[in-house]
Design a protein around this motif. Structure first.
Motif, short mmCIF file in Angstrom:
data_model
loop_
_atom_site.label_atom_id
_atom_site.label_comp_id
_atom_site.label_asym_id
_atom_site.label_seq_id
_atom_site.Cartn_x
_atom_site.Cartn_y
_atom_site.Cartn_z
N PRO A 24 -5.87 2.93 10.21
CA PRO A 24 -7.16 2.55 9.62
C PRO A 24 -7.05 1.61 8.43
N ALA A 25 -6.00 1.75 7.62
CA ALA A 25 -5.84 0.84 6.48
C ALA A 25 -5.57 -0.58 6.99
N TRP A 26 -4.73 -0.68 8.01
CA TRP A 26 -4.45 -1.99 8.61
C TRP A 26 -5.75 -2.62 9.10
N ALA A 27 -6.57 -1.83 9.80
CA ALA A 27 -7.83 -2.35 10.33
C ALA A 27 -8.75 -2.82 9.22
N THR A 28 -8.76 -2.10 8.10
CA THR A 28 -9.61 -2.48 6.97
C THR A 28 -9.20 -3.84 6.41
N VAL A 29 -7.91 -4.02 6.17
CA VAL A 29 -7.44 -5.28 5.60
C VAL A 29 -7.62 -6.42 6.60
N ALA A 30 -7.38 -6.16 7.88
CA ALA A 30 -7.41 -7.21 8.90
C ALA A 30 -8.83 -7.66 9.26
N ARG A 31 -9.83 -6.88 8.93
CA ARG A 31 -11.19 -7.18 9.36
C ARG A 31 -11.63 -8.59 8.93
N LEU A 63 0.81 -1.21 0.00
CA LEU A 63 0.00 0.00 0.00
C LEU A 63 0.85 1.26 0.00
N SER A 64 0.21 2.37 -0.30
CA SER A 64 0.87 3.66 -0.47
C SER A 64 1.44 4.19 0.84
N THR A 65 2.43 5.08 0.69
CA THR A 65 2.95 5.81 1.85
C THR A 65 2.07 7.00 2.23
N ASP A 66 1.15 7.39 1.35
CA ASP A 66 0.25 8.50 1.60
C ASP A 66 -0.98 8.01 2.37
N PRO A 67 -1.29 8.58 3.54
CA PRO A 67 -2.37 8.03 4.38
C PRO A 67 -3.73 7.97 3.70
N ALA A 68 -4.13 9.04 3.02
CA ALA A 68 -5.45 9.06 2.39
C ALA A 68 -5.52 8.05 1.26
N GLU A 69 -4.50 8.01 0.44
CA GLU A 69 -4.47 7.06 -0.67
C GLU A 69 -4.41 5.63 -0.13
N ARG A 70 -3.65 5.42 0.93
CA ARG A 70 -3.49 4.08 1.52
C ARG A 70 -4.83 3.52 2.00
N GLN A 71 -5.64 4.35 2.62
CA GLN A 71 -6.94 3.88 3.11
C GLN A 71 -7.84 3.45 1.95
#
Length: 234
Positions: free
Chosen positions: A160-167, A122-130
């Protein structure tokens, strides 16, 4: 043959830093692990990427299953023990001025078990990463078999991106009581941004972040090494 409780599978998830470091050490690290599958981030994705991917796989004692340029550097490698029955690649929407990102998938069978192998970065940019995490999750939810996904998420477990993938999935490090093992950077380990998530039906037997003199020469990320037991499908 399967063991009591399932079919054993050894997995390595590894950001190889575009092979910019000690490639002999990189090959030695992976061969020493004796994995059934390797989920590669920052693999070959440009000129002659097919040949470079095959050469990388051969250096590991493996073969190419899926990924490369179509998955924007995410590469899935397998041993001959693993039968690959289908593959696909996913590209995330491009944010102008940013790097292209994506994911690779392979539907696999091994000794009476089936599973879907996936890898992403995933991206290094927080918004893009989510947004990319949401796209990846949609790809994982479409899988036909129990999922195991290795990814460089570029954020830690509190993101938040981690939480999305891990759900709905099991974090292998948490299952093995090893969430304190940091994966980045090899020069100054401060973060756990590399993860392996698995379907809850898959048993996590062992988990390691391999920190040795060789791994410190091989990449800027440590490899994640996980032993699993897959459910049999009859």
């Amino acid at each position: 043959m399967g063991e009591a409780g399932g079919v054993p599978l050894r997995v390595v998830s590894y950001n190889i830093h575009s092979q910019r470091d000690d490639t002999a050490a990189l090959a030695a690290v992976v061969r020493a692990a004796r994995p059934d599958v390797v989920i590669v981030q920052e693999g070959p994705r440009r000129f002659r990427w097919r040949q470079k991917s095959a050469t990388l796989a051969e250096s590991f004692g493996l073969v190419v299953a899926a990924g490369g340029l179509p998955a924007l550097g995410n590469l899935l490698l397998t041993s001959l023990r693993v039968q690959v029955v289908g593959t696909r690649c996913q590209r995330f929407p491009l944010t102008p001025g940013r790097h292209l990102r994506g994911a690779a998938y392979a539907d696999c069978r091994v000794a009476g078990a089936r599973f879907t192998l996936a890898g992403s970065h995933l991206s290094t940019d927080p918004a893009e990463r989510q947004a990319q995490a949401a796209e990846l999750k949609r790809g994982l939810d479409a899988a036909t078999g129990p999922v195991l996904v290795g990814a460089d998420l570029n954020e830690g477990p509190d993101g938040p991106a981690w939480a999305t993938v891990a759900r709905g999935l099991t974090d292998a490090a948490v299952a093995a009581d090893a969430a304190d093992r940091l994966t980045y950077s090899c020069a100054d380990p401060r973060r756990r941004i590399d993860a392996l998530f698995v379907d809850p039906r898959i048993t996590v037997v062992d988990y390691d972040v391999v920190d040795t003199p060789q791994t410190r020469r091989a990449s800027d990320h440590f490899p994640v090494l996980v032993d699993l037991l897959l459910p049999t499908t009859g």
